[in-house]
Design a protein around this motif. Structure first.
Motif, PDB file in Angstrom:
ATOM      1  N   SER A   8       0.799  -1.311  -0.058  1.00 20.64           N
ATOM      2  CA  SER A   8       0.078   0.111  -0.021  1.00 20.64           C
ATOM      3  C   SER A   8       0.703   1.240   0.019  1.00 20.64           C
ATOM      4  N   SER A   9       2.021   0.911   0.302  1.00 20.20           N
ATOM      5  CA  SER A   9       3.084   2.388   0.367  1.00 20.20           C
ATOM      6  C   SER A   9       3.302   2.797  -1.167  1.00 20.20           C
ATOM      7  N   SER A  10       3.007   4.290  -1.456  1.00 13.46           N
ATOM      8  CA  SER A  10       3.121   4.763  -2.485  1.00 13.46           C
ATOM      9  C   SER A  10       4.670   4.475  -3.164  1.00 13.46           C
ATOM     10  N   GLN A  11       5.747   4.454  -2.056  1.00 19.29           N
ATOM     11  CA  GLN A  11       7.045   4.325  -2.303  1.00 19.29           C
ATOM     12  C   GLN A  11       7.237   2.883  -3.250  1.00 19.29           C
ATOM     13  N   ASN A  12       6.438   1.949  -2.959  1.00 20.49           N
ATOM     14  CA  ASN A  12       6.571   0.514  -3.255  1.00 20.49           C
ATOM     15  C   ASN A  12       5.779   0.214  -4.689  1.00 20.49           C
ATOM     16  N   LYS A  13       5.125   1.152  -5.268  1.00 19.17           N
ATOM     17  CA  LYS A  13       4.340   1.061  -6.328  1.00 19.17           C
ATOM     18  C   LYS A  13       4.977   0.302  -7.521  1.00 19.17           C
ATOM     19  N   SER A  14       6.192   0.308  -7.579  1.00 14.77           N
ATOM     20  CA  SER A  14       7.026  -0.162  -8.666  1.00 14.77           C
ATOM     21  C   SER A  14       7.746  -1.610  -8.332  1.00 14.77           C
ATOM     22  N   LEU A  15       7.317  -2.063  -7.222  1.00 15.08           N
ATOM     23  CA  LEU A  15       7.713  -3.316  -6.479  1.00 15.08           C
ATOM     24  C   LEU A  15       6.980  -4.511  -7.252  1.00 15.08           C
ATOM     25  N   PRO A  16       7.615  -5.797  -7.227  1.00 17.51           N
ATOM     26  CA  PRO A  16       6.971  -6.686  -7.733  1.00 17.51           C
ATOM     27  C   PRO A  16       6.239  -7.188  -6.361  1.00 17.51           C
ATOM     28  N   SER A  17       5.253  -8.059  -6.545  1.00 17.52           N
ATOM     29  CA  SER A  17       4.323  -8.630  -5.742  1.00 17.52           C
ATOM     30  C   SER A  17       5.589  -9.619  -4.641  1.00 17.52           C
ATOM     31  N   PRO A  18       5.100  -9.351  -3.424  1.00 18.34           N
ATOM     32  CA  PRO A  18       6.041 -10.184  -2.701  1.00 18.34           C
ATOM     33  C   PRO A  18       6.256 -11.711  -2.684  1.00 18.34           C
ATOM     34  N   HIS A  19       5.314 -12.271  -3.716  1.00 17.26           N
ATOM     35  CA  HIS A  19       5.222 -13.659  -3.816  1.00 17.26           C
ATOM     36  C   HIS A  19       5.624 -13.987  -5.331  1.00 17.26           C
ATOM     37  N   GLU A  20       6.174 -12.887  -6.010  1.00 15.37           N
ATOM     38  CA  GLU A  20       6.794 -13.180  -7.218  1.00 15.37           C
ATOM     39  C   GLU A  20       7.927 -13.625  -7.235  1.00 15.37           C
ATOM     40  N   HIS A  21       8.335 -14.562  -8.396  1.00 16.56           N
ATOM     41  CA  HIS A  21       9.588 -15.338  -8.318  1.00 16.56           C
ATOM     42  C   HIS A  21       9.787 -15.705  -9.742  1.00 16.56           C
ATOM     43  N   ARG A  22       9.803 -14.590 -10.512  1.00 17.86           N
ATOM     44  CA  ARG A  22      10.011 -14.644 -12.030  1.00 17.86           C
ATOM     45  C   ARG A  22      11.535 -14.675 -12.500  1.00 17.86           C
ATOM     46  N   CYS A  23      11.981 -15.599 -12.926  1.00 16.26           N
ATOM     47  CA  CYS A  23      13.351 -15.723 -13.538  1.00 16.26           C
ATOM     48  C   CYS A  23      13.760 -14.633 -14.554  1.00 16.26           C
ATOM     49  N   LEU A  24      14.874 -13.780 -14.389  1.00 16.32           N
ATOM     50  CA  LEU A  24      15.127 -12.566 -14.972  1.00 16.32           C
ATOM     51  C   LEU A  24      16.522 -12.683 -15.850  1.00 16.32           C
ATOM     52  N   THR A  25      17.184 -14.155 -15.596  1.00 11.92           N
ATOM     53  CA  THR A  25      18.468 -14.312 -16.227  1.00 11.92           C
ATOM     54  C   THR A  25      18.002 -15.489 -17.576  1.00 11.92           C
ATOM     55  N   VAL A  26      18.477 -15.205 -18.585  1.00 14.33           N
ATOM     56  CA  VAL A  26      18.557 -15.766 -19.959  1.00 14.33           C
ATOM     57  C   VAL A  26      20.072 -16.254 -20.277  1.00 14.33           C
ATOM     58  N   PRO A  27      20.200 -17.523 -20.670  1.00 14.59           N
ATOM     59  CA  PRO A  27      19.400 -18.768 -20.062  1.00 14.59           C
ATOM     60  C   PRO A  27      19.106 -18.877 -18.772  1.00 14.59           C
ATOM     61  N   SER A  28      18.119 -19.601 -18.039  1.00 14.20           N
ATOM     62  CA  SER A  28      18.105 -19.682 -16.830  1.00 14.20           C
ATOM     63  C   SER A  28      18.325 -21.183 -16.156  1.00 14.20           C
ATOM     64  N   GLU A  29      19.117 -21.879 -16.857  1.00 19.70           N
ATOM     65  CA  GLU A  29      19.245 -23.466 -16.520  1.00 19.70           C
ATOM     66  C   GLU A  29      20.636 -23.198 -15.854  1.00 19.70           C
ATOM     67  N   ALA A  30      20.734 -23.566 -14.433  1.00 19.21           N
ATOM     68  CA  ALA A  30      21.899 -23.470 -13.544  1.00 19.21           C
ATOM     69  C   ALA A  30      22.866 -24.668 -13.916  1.00 19.21           C
ATOM     70  N   VAL A  31      24.043 -24.465 -14.080  1.00 19.27           N
ATOM     71  CA  VAL A  31      25.204 -25.218 -14.642  1.00 19.27           C
ATOM     72  C   VAL A  31      26.506 -25.138 -13.679  1.00 19.27           C
ATOM     73  N   ALA A  32      26.657 -24.244 -12.767  1.00 21.59           N
ATOM     74  CA  ALA A  32      27.927 -23.873 -12.354  1.00 21.59           C
ATOM     75  C   ALA A  32      27.713 -22.938 -10.798  1.00 21.59           C
ATOM     76  N   ASN A  33      28.836 -22.880 -10.084  1.00 27.47           N
ATOM     77  CA  ASN A  33      28.925 -22.395  -9.020  1.00 27.47           C
ATOM     78  C   ASN A  33      27.602 -22.641  -8.146  1.00 27.47           C
ATOM     79  N   ASP A  34      27.774 -23.835  -7.785  1.00 29.29           N
ATOM     80  CA  ASP A  34      26.889 -24.531  -6.931  1.00 29.29           C
ATOM     81  C   ASP A  34      25.391 -24.227  -7.216  1.00 29.29           C
ATOM     82  N   GLY A  35      25.017 -24.159  -8.615  1.00 29.14           N
ATOM     83  CA  GLY A  35      23.776 -23.984  -9.176  1.00 29.14           C
ATOM     84  C   GLY A  35      23.266 -22.636  -9.196  1.00 29.14           C
ATOM     85  N   ARG A  36      24.201 -21.901  -8.972  1.00 30.64           N
ATOM     86  CA  ARG A  36      23.870 -20.395  -9.034  1.00 30.64           C
ATOM     87  C   ARG A  36      24.021 -19.544 -10.419  1.00 30.64           C
ATOM     88  N   ASP A  37      24.862 -20.270 -11.221  1.00 26.79           N
ATOM     89  CA  ASP A  37      25.478 -19.467 -12.517  1.00 26.79           C
ATOM     90  C   ASP A  37      24.706 -20.406 -13.744  1.00 26.79           C
TER      91      ASP A  37
END
Length: 174
Positions: free
Chosen positions: A24-53
């Motif tokens: 409800s805060s006007s400062q947070n209007k551009s924030l994603p929903s707290p439950h959103e977990h959309r992948c922003l990296t392409v490609p998104s398949e983890a292959v290195a760095n303990d599954g982080r990269d």
């Protein structure tokens, strides 16, 4: 599919309860929903760095991920980042701003100050890390040169390491 689902949960980071986000805060209007977990990296398949990269060396990042910083290194000792460099900082990932040859740039929110910044996350590859270190050195020299005006260029505020990636914090433009 089950591996990908497990991978997503492995990277999900929650905002501590005391730092929960009010939609409800006007400062947070551009924030994603707290439950959103959309992948922003392409490609998104983890292959290195303990599954982080991914295979290209990019950190796999999702909306609402928390980049936890134990120590910021400020570029300008007079900046607000210098005053808080030893305090733990959290950057909440809001969205992707771009992806280039050696880094991804994300719109992030400093959870403590509520300030929006751009965080450039460099690929986890030695050549790109060296190039980013040179970039940091150039910004440091310019920031500490009283004869140079930074008013017409983006300002590098600080940098930190997260998940074996060099991260640069810039003022968010536009």
């Amino acid at each position: 599919h089950q591996h990908q689902h497990q991978h997503q949960h492995q990277h999900q980071r929650k905002v501590p309860q005391s730092q929960s986000i009010s939609s409800s805060s006007s400062q947070n209007k551009s924030l994603p929903s707290p439950h959103e977990h959309r992948c922003l990296t392409v490609p998104s398949e983890a292959v290195a760095n303990d599954g982080r990269d991914n295979a290209d060396g990019y950190l796999i990042v999702h909306t609402n991920d928390m980049l936890t910083v134990d120590e910021l290194t400020p570029i300008d000792p007079r900046s607000s980042d210098a005053a808080t460099q030893y305090e733990q900082t959290f950057y909440q990932v809001v969205d992707v701003l771009g992806q280039g040859t050696f880094a991804q740039v994300f719109k992030c929110r400093n959870v403590r100050t509520k300030e929006m910044v751009a965080v450039k996350i460099v690929k986890n590859k030695p050549a790109y890390m060296r190039q980013a270190a040179i970039e940091i050195d150039i910004f440091r020299v310019l920031a500490n040169d009283p004869t140079f005006s930074m008013s017409n260029m983006v300002s590098l505020r600080s940098h930190f390491t997260y998940a074996q990636h060099l991260c640069l914090v810039f003022d968010l433009l536009g």
